[in-house]
Scaffold this motif. Structure first.
Motif, PDB file in Angstrom:
ATOM      1  N   ARG A  42      16.443  17.636  49.962  1.00 14.07           N
ATOM      2  CA  ARG A  42      16.421  18.944  49.305  1.00 14.07           C
ATOM      3  C   ARG A  42      14.985  19.322  48.976  1.00 14.07           C
ATOM      4  O   ARG A  42      14.373  18.745  48.088  1.00 14.07           O
ATOM      5  CB  ARG A  42      17.274  18.908  48.045  1.00 14.07           C
ATOM      6  CG  ARG A  42      18.745  18.784  48.338  1.00 14.07           C
ATOM      7  CD  ARG A  42      19.585  18.659  47.065  1.00 14.07           C
ATOM      8  NE  ARG A  42      20.990  18.540  47.406  1.00 14.07           N
ATOM      9  CZ  ARG A  42      21.608  17.389  47.669  1.00 14.07           C
ATOM     10  NH1 ARG A  42      20.934  16.261  47.644  1.00 14.07           N
ATOM     11  NH2 ARG A  42      22.893  17.366  47.966  1.00 14.07           N
TER      12      ARG A  42
ATOM     13  N   LYS B 208      16.947  20.219  64.764  1.00  9.63           N
ATOM     14  CA  LYS B 208      18.339  20.690  64.761  1.00  9.63           C
ATOM     15  C   LYS B 208      18.865  20.789  66.191  1.00  9.63           C
ATOM     16  O   LYS B 208      19.957  20.314  66.509  1.00  9.63           O
ATOM     17  CB  LYS B 208      18.456  22.048  64.071  1.00  9.63           C
ATOM     18  CG  LYS B 208      18.360  21.985  62.577  1.00  9.63           C
ATOM     19  CD  LYS B 208      18.442  23.380  61.983  1.00  9.63           C
ATOM     20  CE  LYS B 208      18.067  23.367  60.520  1.00  9.63           C
ATOM     21  NZ  LYS B 208      17.986  24.725  59.954  1.00  9.63           N
TER      22      LYS B 208
ATOM     23  N   GLU C  92      21.666  18.365  60.843  1.00  9.93           N
ATOM     24  CA  GLU C  92      22.864  19.200  60.860  1.00  9.93           C
ATOM     25  C   GLU C  92      22.558  20.522  60.176  1.00  9.93           C
ATOM     26  O   GLU C  92      21.678  20.597  59.311  1.00  9.93           O
ATOM     27  CB  GLU C  92      24.005  18.509  60.111  1.00  9.93           C
ATOM     28  CG  GLU C  92      24.542  17.293  60.811  1.00  9.93           C
ATOM     29  CD  GLU C  92      25.696  16.656  60.055  1.00  9.93           C
ATOM     30  OE1 GLU C  92      26.144  17.205  59.025  1.00  9.93           O
ATOM     31  OE2 GLU C  92      26.132  15.588  60.496  1.00  9.93           O
ATOM     32  N   GLU C  93      23.299  21.542  60.547  1.00 10.74           N
ATOM     33  CA  GLU C  93      23.169  22.834  59.887  1.00 10.74           C
ATOM     34  C   GLU C  93      23.598  22.709  58.436  1.00 10.74           C
ATOM     35  O   GLU C  93      24.474  21.916  58.094  1.00 10.74           O
ATOM     36  CB  GLU C  93      24.041  23.881  60.589  1.00 10.74           C
ATOM     37  CG  GLU C  93      23.555  24.278  61.960  1.00 10.74           C
ATOM     38  CD  GLU C  93      22.249  25.043  61.927  1.00 10.74           C
ATOM     39  OE1 GLU C  93      22.005  25.793  60.970  1.00 10.74           O
ATOM     40  OE2 GLU C  93      21.467  24.889  62.878  1.00 10.74           O
ATOM     41  N   SER C  94      22.979  23.485  57.578  1.00  5.47           N
ATOM     42  CA  SER C  94      23.312  23.475  56.161  1.00  5.47           C
ATOM     43  C   SER C  94      23.524  24.898  55.684  1.00  5.47           C
ATOM     44  O   SER C  94      23.024  25.848  56.282  1.00  5.47           O
ATOM     45  CB  SER C  94      22.179  22.821  55.367  1.00  5.47           C
ATOM     46  OG  SER C  94      22.420  22.933  53.986  1.00  5.47           O
ATOM     47  N   ASN C  95      24.262  25.030  54.598  1.00  3.35           N
ATOM     48  CA  ASN C  95      24.485  26.346  54.002  1.00  3.35           C
ATOM     49  C   ASN C  95      23.325  26.771  53.114  1.00  3.35           C
ATOM     50  O   ASN C  95      23.287  27.890  52.646  1.00  3.35           O
ATOM     51  CB  ASN C  95      25.777  26.338  53.184  1.00  3.35           C
ATOM     52  CG  ASN C  95      26.993  26.166  54.061  1.00  3.35           C
ATOM     53  OD1 ASN C  95      26.994  26.560  55.218  1.00  3.35           O
ATOM     54  ND2 ASN C  95      28.031  25.561  53.516  1.00  3.35           N
ATOM     55  N   HIS C  96      22.390  25.874  52.875  1.00  7.38           N
ATOM     56  CA  HIS C  96      21.252  26.157  52.005  1.00  7.38           C
ATOM     57  C   HIS C  96      19.959  26.061  52.799  1.00  7.38           C
ATOM     58  O   HIS C  96      19.749  25.096  53.528  1.00  7.38           O
ATOM     59  CB  HIS C  96      21.210  25.163  50.843  1.00  7.38           C
ATOM     60  CG  HIS C  96      22.470  25.132  50.047  1.00  7.38           C
ATOM     61  ND1 HIS C  96      22.811  26.112  49.153  1.00  7.38           N
ATOM     62  CD2 HIS C  96      23.495  24.238  50.037  1.00  7.38           C
ATOM     63  CE1 HIS C  96      23.973  25.829  48.619  1.00  7.38           C
ATOM     64  NE2 HIS C  96      24.420  24.698  49.135  1.00  7.38           N
ATOM     65  N   TYR C  97      19.093  27.025  52.638  1.00  7.93           N
ATOM     66  CA  TYR C  97      17.846  27.031  53.401  1.00  7.93           C
ATOM     67  C   TYR C  97      16.921  25.896  52.977  1.00  7.93           C
ATOM     68  O   TYR C  97      16.013  25.535  53.696  1.00  7.93           O
ATOM     69  CB  TYR C  97      17.130  28.379  53.283  1.00  7.93           C
ATOM     70  CG  TYR C  97      16.503  28.626  51.933  1.00  7.93           C
ATOM     71  CD1 TYR C  97      15.169  28.323  51.708  1.00  7.93           C
ATOM     72  CD2 TYR C  97      17.231  29.173  50.882  1.00  7.93           C
ATOM     73  CE1 TYR C  97      14.582  28.544  50.482  1.00  7.93           C
ATOM     74  CE2 TYR C  97      16.658  29.392  49.654  1.00  7.93           C
ATOM     75  CZ  TYR C  97      15.340  29.082  49.453  1.00  7.93           C
ATOM     76  OH  TYR C  97      14.766  29.295  48.238  1.00  7.93           O
TER      77      TYR C  97
ATOM     78  N   GLU D  61      17.989  22.720  52.218  1.00  7.52           N
ATOM     79  CA  GLU D  61      18.708  21.454  52.324  1.00  7.52           C
ATOM     80  C   GLU D  61      18.823  21.043  53.790  1.00  7.52           C
ATOM     81  O   GLU D  61      19.214  21.845  54.629  1.00  7.52           O
ATOM     82  CB  GLU D  61      20.104  21.617  51.709  1.00  7.52           C
ATOM     83  CG  GLU D  61      20.897  20.347  51.636  1.00  7.52           C
ATOM     84  CD  GLU D  61      22.202  20.546  50.897  1.00  7.52           C
ATOM     85  OE1 GLU D  61      22.183  20.527  49.656  1.00  7.52           O
ATOM     86  OE2 GLU D  61      23.222  20.762  51.571  1.00  7.52           O
ATOM     87  N   TYR D  62      18.491  19.787  54.079  1.00  3.70           N
ATOM     88  CA  TYR D  62      18.507  19.270  55.436  1.00  3.70           C
ATOM     89  C   TYR D  62      19.289  17.963  55.454  1.00  3.70           C
ATOM     90  O   TYR D  62      19.002  17.059  54.671  1.00  3.70           O
ATOM     91  CB  TYR D  62      17.072  19.029  55.940  1.00  3.70           C
ATOM     92  CG  TYR D  62      16.226  20.256  55.749  1.00  3.70           C
ATOM     93  CD1 TYR D  62      16.283  21.296  56.659  1.00  3.70           C
ATOM     94  CD2 TYR D  62      15.425  20.404  54.624  1.00  3.70           C
ATOM     95  CE1 TYR D  62      15.538  22.451  56.469  1.00  3.70           C
ATOM     96  CE2 TYR D  62      14.680  21.548  54.422  1.00  3.70           C
ATOM     97  CZ  TYR D  62      14.743  22.567  55.349  1.00  3.70           C
ATOM     98  OH  TYR D  62      14.026  23.707  55.152  1.00  3.70           O
ATOM     99  N   LYS D  63      20.287  17.862  56.335  1.00  2.00           N
ATOM    100  CA  LYS D  63      21.091  16.645  56.445  1.00  2.00           C
ATOM    101  C   LYS D  63      20.729  15.926  57.732  1.00  2.00           C
ATOM    102  O   LYS D  63      20.843  16.470  58.818  1.00  2.00           O
ATOM    103  CB  LYS D  63      22.582  16.962  56.440  1.00  2.00           C
ATOM    104  CG  LYS D  63      23.428  15.705  56.634  1.00  2.00           C
ATOM    105  CD  LYS D  63      24.732  15.789  55.931  1.00  2.00           C
ATOM    106  CE  LYS D  63      25.648  14.619  56.140  1.00  2.00           C
ATOM    107  NZ  LYS D  63      25.129  13.316  56.144  1.00  2.00           N
TER     108      LYS D  63
END
Length: 84
Positions: free
Chosen positions: A29, A54, A60-65, A67-69
């Protein structure tokens, strides 16, 4: 190009930052500006590399700009590179 060759220099530094700052769920984050400041890279460079990661299946795609998984592929690459 071999997979490991993609992580020379700047991509390596970004992956290293992500690995070093992930939580137990492999999520990082932070903003791109924070990452750029920590790595002495421009926001544009960070953005380009994150998009490449990515597209290559390391993030992975995230819903928050901000946040990176990291994927299992990224964790495996980090082990290959002895990052953790």
């Amino acid at each position: 190009m071999k997979e490991i060759e993609k992580f020379v220099n700047t991509r390596y530094r970004v992956l290293r930052y992500l690995i070093d700052n992930k939580d137990r769920l492999n999520i990082v984050r932070c903003t791109q500006d924070e990452m750029g400041t920590a790595l002495s890279l421009s926001r544009g460079t960070i953005n380009r590399i994150l998009n490449e990661l990515k597209n290559d299946g390391y993030l992975e795609e995230s819903n928050h700009y901000w946040e990176y998984k990291l994927t299992n592929k990224a964790i495996d690459m980090a082990k290959t590179l002895n990052l953790g």
